[in-house]
Scaffold this motif. Structure first.
Motif, short mmCIF file in Angstrom:
data_model
loop_
_atom_site.label_atom_id
_atom_site.label_comp_id
_atom_site.label_asym_id
_atom_site.label_seq_id
_atom_site.Cartn_x
_atom_site.Cartn_y
_atom_site.Cartn_z
N ASP A 1 33.18 35.51 43.48
CA ASP A 1 34.02 35.38 42.49
C ASP A 1 34.58 33.75 42.36
OD1 ASP A 1 36.43 37.15 41.11
OD2 ASP A 1 37.53 35.43 41.92
N ASP A 2 34.62 33.49 40.92
CA ASP A 2 34.97 32.22 40.90
C ASP A 2 36.13 31.69 41.27
OD1 ASP A 2 33.21 30.28 39.35
OD2 ASP A 2 35.27 29.99 38.14
N GLN B 1 41.91 37.81 45.94
CA GLN B 1 40.63 38.13 47.00
C GLN B 1 40.55 37.30 48.27
OE1 GLN B 1 41.32 36.81 43.97
NE2 GLN B 1 39.11 36.93 42.67
N GLY C 1 36.39 42.12 48.58
CA GLY C 1 36.24 41.09 47.71
C GLY C 1 34.83 40.74 47.03
N ALA C 2 34.74 40.54 45.95
CA ALA C 2 33.37 40.02 45.58
C ALA C 2 33.48 38.34 46.18
CB ALA C 2 33.13 40.04 44.02
#
Ligand SMILES: Cc1cc2nc3c(=O)[nH]c(=O)nc-3n(C[C@H](O)[C@H](O)[C@H](O)COP(=O)(O)OP(=O)(O)OC[C@H]3O[C@@H](n4cnc5c(N)ncnc54)[C@H](O)[C@@H]3O)c2cc1C
Length: 500
Positions: free
Chosen positions: A419-420, A408, A415-416
């Motif tokens: 996102d973790d 990412q 990308g989100a």
């Protein structure tokens, strides 16, 4: 990678070949090129990396059609070659995008002048990517566009990026080559003696002051360039010009391509384009008289000006302030021509000048950061003219993939951002000091979400406790600081009387 924060005492104990002041794209580019040449280099930034103009641009990696139309073929050619290089080296962070330039009957420029300009534009870039779109095709691609006098559009390609991520990417790459950088380290003065330049620094995190030195210091402080060093007014003067953008709810103004449309009030071109899941509209261009110590912010009149443009071009949209998620303003460091020109007519080239061991570089574009860096290093005597020429022409990759990073990081535009894996990487490796560094720059969650990231607060609190060691008190302070900054400098100001 940028995570270990050194103390000023650690830094003072080392022998530097070069100190760079300013952590925008110019300083980051200089650090990267210096480190690649094997120089021991350190960069100091007064706030967060890219806090200045380099997180607030129009996000375009482009040749600039405007410059070619003004006859500046060299600047356009250099920028286009750098664009192609960045597209090759940073896929996912620099991405080709389709640009549409609607044509209207009786309005300049018409189809054939545009075709001539775009043929030259593509030729300089070494590609062939432009074509004419019929009115019907255009309206299919851009539903809702005002069709009054519309005869079609010219379509061509340029590129989009996340400017702040580009700065961070340069710093990460520089770190791999041995370049060090420190944010929240304000340079309060410089002094030349015994062949070295001494730099007085205040570490804003530790609350300490110290002195570092190097044979040469590069002042890459952009719009702040005239403040550092004393050139008795002999060097070029910076004319700070503010440009503001609106981030609009994509449900209310969906666009898939980058549109260039003319403002009905003054005929200035303004972009309406898709960016990281929202629609971005900008920019304005006006003299910035505000205190440079404060973050730049959009005025109510600028918001009106941009909404007027959108509602003129998309009459059914009827956008109001409620549709604007956030705003963002940046200050362009333009080298003043000194003759009080219309802001939009000032040249966007960079300048480099030297006085007493302090080399100053300012102006230019995000896109051409590598070339600007090479010019600054040559002026600082760290690159001889032959090597500088060779480096300008070199086609060697400037960036290599970051194998240790989650994908990412290099695919940011899609990308989100919550996102973790991405958040963990950023918190561990990208020198986040304050929550606003994370929410306004490393990611853009604070700008792109209507709630400013409030819905993520609990998760972020846990992550910052785990990875940055923040306790509840620190979290509370950071959340309050972030909310205050967001409201004051990135919010939607009320209606004003004055014109933009
Ligand atoms: C509205 C707008 C749109 C633009 N759009 C584009 C575009 O689409 N494409 C493009 O190629 N270019 C664009 N540009 C131009 C581009 O953004 C700038 O040329 C570029 O970001 C300037 O980078 P910089 O590093 O020189 O300055 P900055 O990014 O401002 O960096 C200078 C840094 O120096 C720091 N600093 C200042 N004083 C000190 C000190 N005493 N000690 C330590 N640090 C200090 C500041 O905090 C700042 O972070 C745009 C500019 C604007 C304003």
């Amino acid at each position: 990678m940028l995570a270990q924060r050194p103390t000023l005492a650690d830094l003072a104990g080392q022998q530097w070949d070069l100190i760079v002041v300013g952590g925008g794209i110019t300083g980051a580019g200089v650090l990267l090129e210096a480190a690649r040449q094997g120089r021991k280099a350190l960069l100091l930034e007064q706030r967060d990396f890219a806090w200045g103009t380099s997180s607030r641009s129009s996000k375009m990696v482009h040749g600039g059609l405007r410059y070619i139309a003004q006859g500046d073929v060299r600047l356009t050619r250099d920028a286009l070659r750098e664009r192609e290089r960045l597209l090759r080296d940073l896929p996912g962070l620099v991405e080709r995008a389709t640009y549409l330039f609607p044509l209207r009957k009786g309005r300049f420029p018409g189809r054939w002048p545009m075709t001539a300009v775009l043929s030259l534009y593509d030729f300089l870039a070494g590609i062939r990517d432009h074509r004419f779109l019929s009115r019907k095709e255009l309206l299919r691609r851009v539903p809702g566009l005002d069709d009054t006098g519309l005869s079609g559009a010219m379509s061509y390609t340029d590129a989009l990026t996340d400017d702040c991520r580009l700065v961070i990417r340069c710093l990460l790459e520089a770190a791999r080559a041995g370049g060090q950088s420190l944010n929240y380290a304000r340079v309060t003065g410089t002094r030349r003696d015994d062949g070295v330049t001494r730099v007085l620094v205040r570490d804003e995190v530790a609350g300490e002051e110290g002195e570092l030195s190097a044979p040469v210091v590069i002042n890459a402080t952009g719009a702040w360039a005239n403040r550092l060093g004393d050139d008795n007014g002999q060097g070029p003067r910076i004319r700070p010009l503010r440009g503001s953008h609106l981030f609009v709810d994509p449900q209310r103004l969906p666009v898939d391509d980058c549109l260039t449309v003319m403002h009905p009030r003054d005929g200035r071109p303004v972009f309406v384009f898709p960016w990281e899941g929202v629609t971005c509209v900008g920019t304005t261009d006006l003299d910035h008289g505000d205190d440079l110590d404060l973050e730049a912010s959009a005025s109510g009149a600028e918001v009106d000006y941009l909404l007027e443009l959108v509602n003129g071009q998309f009459p059914a949209a009827r956008l109001t302030r409620d549709d604007v998620l956030s705003t963002m303003a940046g200050v362009r460091p333009v080298i003043a021509s000194g003759d009080g020109k219309d802001p939009s007519k000032e040249r966007r080239d960079h300048a480099v000048w030297e006085r007493d061991g302090l080399v100053t570089v300012s102006g230019g574009k995000l896109t051409t950061f590598r070339l600007i860096a090479l010019d600054a290093l040559a002026a600082a005597g760290l690159l001889d003219p032959r090597s500088a020429r060779r480096a300008r022409r070199s086609n060697a990759p400037l960036f290599r993939p970051l194998p240790e990073a989650p994908p990412q990081v290099d695919a940011f535009l899609h990308g989100a951002q919550d996102d973790d894996a991405l958040l963990r990487w950023v918190l561990r490796n990208e020198a986040v000091v304050h929550l606003d560094d994370l929410l306004l720059r490393r990611t853009r969650l604070g700008l792109l979400r209507r709630d400013g990231g409030e819905g993520l607060a609990e998760r972020l609190r846990h992550l910052s406790a785990e990875l940055l060691g923040w306790d509840d008190t620190r979290w509370g302070q950071e959340w309050a600081r972030y909310q205050d900054l967001r409201a004051r400098f990135y919010g939607v100001p009320p209606v004003e009387r004055a014109a933009a």
